[in-house]
Design a protein around this motif. Structure first.
Motif, mmCIF file in Angstrom:
data_model
loop_
_atom_site.group_PDB
_atom_site.id
_atom_site.type_symbol
_atom_site.label_atom_id
_atom_site.label_comp_id
_atom_site.label_asym_id
_atom_site.label_seq_id
_atom_site.Cartn_x
_atom_site.Cartn_y
_atom_site.Cartn_z
ATOM 1 N N GLU A 22 0.831 -1.204 0.000
ATOM 2 C CA GLU A 22 0.000 0.000 0.000
ATOM 3 C C GLU A 22 0.872 1.265 0.000
ATOM 4 O O GLU A 22 0.585 2.234 -0.693
ATOM 5 C CB GLU A 22 -0.929 0.000 1.208
ATOM 6 C CG GLU A 22 -1.923 1.138 1.203
ATOM 7 C CD GLU A 22 -2.909 1.069 2.354
ATOM 8 O OE1 GLU A 22 -3.473 2.122 2.689
ATOM 9 O OE2 GLU A 22 -3.117 -0.027 2.914
ATOM 10 N N ARG A 23 1.943 1.244 0.770
ATOM 11 C CA ARG A 23 2.851 2.383 0.842
ATOM 12 C C ARG A 23 3.503 2.638 -0.520
ATOM 13 O O ARG A 23 3.591 3.777 -0.978
ATOM 14 C CB ARG A 23 3.910 2.132 1.912
ATOM 15 C CG ARG A 23 4.881 3.260 2.114
ATOM 16 C CD ARG A 23 5.895 2.825 3.184
ATOM 17 N NE ARG A 23 6.763 3.874 3.580
ATOM 18 C CZ ARG A 23 6.577 4.671 4.624
ATOM 19 N NH1 ARG A 23 5.518 4.521 5.384
ATOM 20 N NH2 ARG A 23 7.452 5.596 4.923
ATOM 21 N N GLN A 24 3.964 1.577 -1.165
ATOM 22 C CA GLN A 24 4.574 1.722 -2.489
ATOM 23 C C GLN A 24 3.559 2.271 -3.493
ATOM 24 O O GLN A 24 3.886 3.135 -4.302
ATOM 25 C CB GLN A 24 5.123 0.376 -2.972
ATOM 26 C CG GLN A 24 6.356 -0.084 -2.235
ATOM 27 C CD GLN A 24 6.778 -1.484 -2.623
ATOM 28 O OE1 GLN A 24 5.955 -2.332 -2.960
ATOM 29 N NE2 GLN A 24 8.079 -1.740 -2.551
ATOM 30 N N GLN A 25 2.332 1.775 -3.418
ATOM 31 C CA GLN A 25 1.280 2.274 -4.302
ATOM 32 C C GLN A 25 1.061 3.767 -4.086
ATOM 33 O O GLN A 25 0.988 4.533 -5.053
ATOM 34 C CB GLN A 25 -0.030 1.519 -4.058
ATOM 35 C CG GLN A 25 -0.028 0.090 -4.541
ATOM 36 C CD GLN A 25 -1.327 -0.627 -4.207
ATOM 37 O OE1 GLN A 25 -2.388 -0.016 -4.111
ATOM 38 N NE2 GLN A 25 -1.254 -1.935 -4.030
ATOM 39 N N ASN A 26 0.955 4.167 -2.826
ATOM 40 C CA ASN A 26 0.746 5.585 -2.519
ATOM 41 C C ASN A 26 1.864 6.445 -3.079
ATOM 42 O O ASN A 26 1.615 7.478 -3.709
ATOM 43 C CB ASN A 26 0.645 5.806 -0.999
ATOM 44 C CG ASN A 26 -0.645 5.279 -0.418
ATOM 45 O OD1 ASN A 26 -1.665 5.217 -1.088
ATOM 46 N ND2 ASN A 26 -0.597 4.873 0.838
ATOM 47 N N PHE A 27 3.112 6.039 -2.849
ATOM 48 C CA PHE A 27 4.248 6.834 -3.288
ATOM 49 C C PHE A 27 4.322 6.900 -4.820
ATOM 50 O O PHE A 27 4.585 7.961 -5.383
ATOM 51 C CB PHE A 27 5.555 6.280 -2.710
ATOM 52 C CG PHE A 27 5.735 6.542 -1.236
ATOM 53 C CD1 PHE A 27 4.710 7.056 -0.445
ATOM 54 C CD2 PHE A 27 6.933 6.272 -0.617
ATOM 55 C CE1 PHE A 27 4.878 7.291 0.915
ATOM 56 C CE2 PHE A 27 7.127 6.516 0.742
ATOM 57 C CZ PHE A 27 6.090 7.016 1.504
ATOM 58 N N GLY A 77 10.151 15.598 -1.469
ATOM 59 C CA GLY A 77 9.935 16.370 -0.244
ATOM 60 C C GLY A 77 8.468 16.498 0.122
ATOM 61 O O GLY A 77 8.093 16.402 1.298
ATOM 62 N N GLU A 78 7.624 16.728 -0.879
ATOM 63 C CA GLU A 78 6.184 16.857 -0.623
ATOM 64 C C GLU A 78 5.593 15.542 -0.115
ATOM 65 O O GLU A 78 4.766 15.531 0.793
ATOM 66 C CB GLU A 78 5.461 17.310 -1.891
ATOM 67 C CG GLU A 78 5.779 18.729 -2.300
ATOM 68 C CD GLU A 78 5.268 19.073 -3.686
ATOM 69 O OE1 GLU A 78 4.801 20.217 -3.871
ATOM 70 O OE2 GLU A 78 5.337 18.215 -4.599
ATOM 71 N N ILE A 79 6.044 14.441 -0.707
ATOM 72 C CA ILE A 79 5.554 13.132 -0.258
ATOM 73 C C ILE A 79 6.063 12.849 1.145
ATOM 74 O O ILE A 79 5.309 12.374 2.012
ATOM 75 C CB ILE A 79 5.982 12.018 -1.243
ATOM 76 C CG1 ILE A 79 5.378 12.269 -2.627
ATOM 77 C CG2 ILE A 79 5.568 10.645 -0.716
ATOM 78 C CD1 ILE A 79 5.945 11.394 -3.727
ATOM 79 N N ALA A 80 7.336 13.144 1.389
ATOM 80 C CA ALA A 80 7.927 12.919 2.712
ATOM 81 C C ALA A 80 7.171 13.696 3.781
ATOM 82 O O ALA A 80 6.878 13.166 4.860
ATOM 83 C CB ALA A 80 9.400 13.333 2.695
ATOM 84 N N GLU A 81 6.849 14.931 3.480
ATOM 85 C CA GLU A 81 6.114 15.760 4.439
ATOM 86 C C GLU A 81 4.726 15.186 4.714
ATOM 87 O O GLU A 81 4.272 15.118 5.848
ATOM 88 C CB GLU A 81 5.991 17.180 3.875
ATOM 89 C CG GLU A 81 5.389 18.173 4.825
ATOM 90 C CD GLU A 81 5.362 19.574 4.224
ATOM 91 O OE1 GLU A 81 4.285 20.201 4.279
ATOM 92 O OE2 GLU A 81 6.398 20.004 3.699
ATOM 93 N N GLN A 82 4.062 14.736 3.665
ATOM 94 C CA GLN A 82 2.710 14.195 3.801
ATOM 95 C C GLN A 82 2.686 12.929 4.655
ATOM 96 O O GLN A 82 1.736 12.690 5.391
ATOM 97 C CB GLN A 82 2.141 13.908 2.398
ATOM 98 C CG GLN A 82 0.701 13.523 2.370
ATOM 99 C CD GLN A 82 0.164 13.424 0.948
ATOM 100 O OE1 GLN A 82 0.705 13.973 0.010
ATOM 101 N NE2 GLN A 82 -0.915 12.694 0.796
#
Length: 117
Positions: free
Chosen positions: A20-25, A37-42
């Motif tokens: 699920e995490r890989q799918q989201n990213f 950076g935006e994904i890391a912050e989210q």
């Protein structure tokens, strides 16, 4: 094939096999064009964690394609269908009388390949 297009195509075929995490990213990075950076912050993780997860997901998608070749088969079918349409158009315009027969065999081959699956 550009990397973004390739990863999106692989994701269309094999995305549900990722975590699920890989799918989201993948969706956020390749689909929504968010930066690391935006994904890391989210997700409250480091940019490096996002990068590593994306690389693992990309490698997993590539491994599935190497083993299953679904994208390759899809692309070949797509090219064959385009050729069949072109032959039918040439037949209709009187440029190639044998085009109809050839297009019929192309279409039959595609159907036969699908029935084997």
């Amino acid at each position: 094939m550009k990397k973004f297009h390739k990863i999106n195509l692989l994701y269309d075929f094999y995305g549900s096999l990722l975590t699920e995490r890989q799918q989201n990213f993948i969706e956020l990075y390749y689909g929504d064009d968010l930066s690391l950076g935006e994904i890391a912050e989210q997700f409250d993780v480091t940019r490096q964690a996002v990068h590593d997860t994306l690389k693992r997901a990309e490698q997993t998608l590539t491994n599935y394609e190497e083993k299953l070749s679904l994208v390759k088969k899809f692309s070949q079918e797509d090219q064959s269908l385009a050729e069949a349409i072109n032959l039918i158009n040439r037949f209709e315009s009187g440029q190639d009388i044998k085009g109809l027969h050839k297009s019929k065999s192309i279409l039959q081959e595609i159907l036969n390949n699908r029935q084997e699956l």
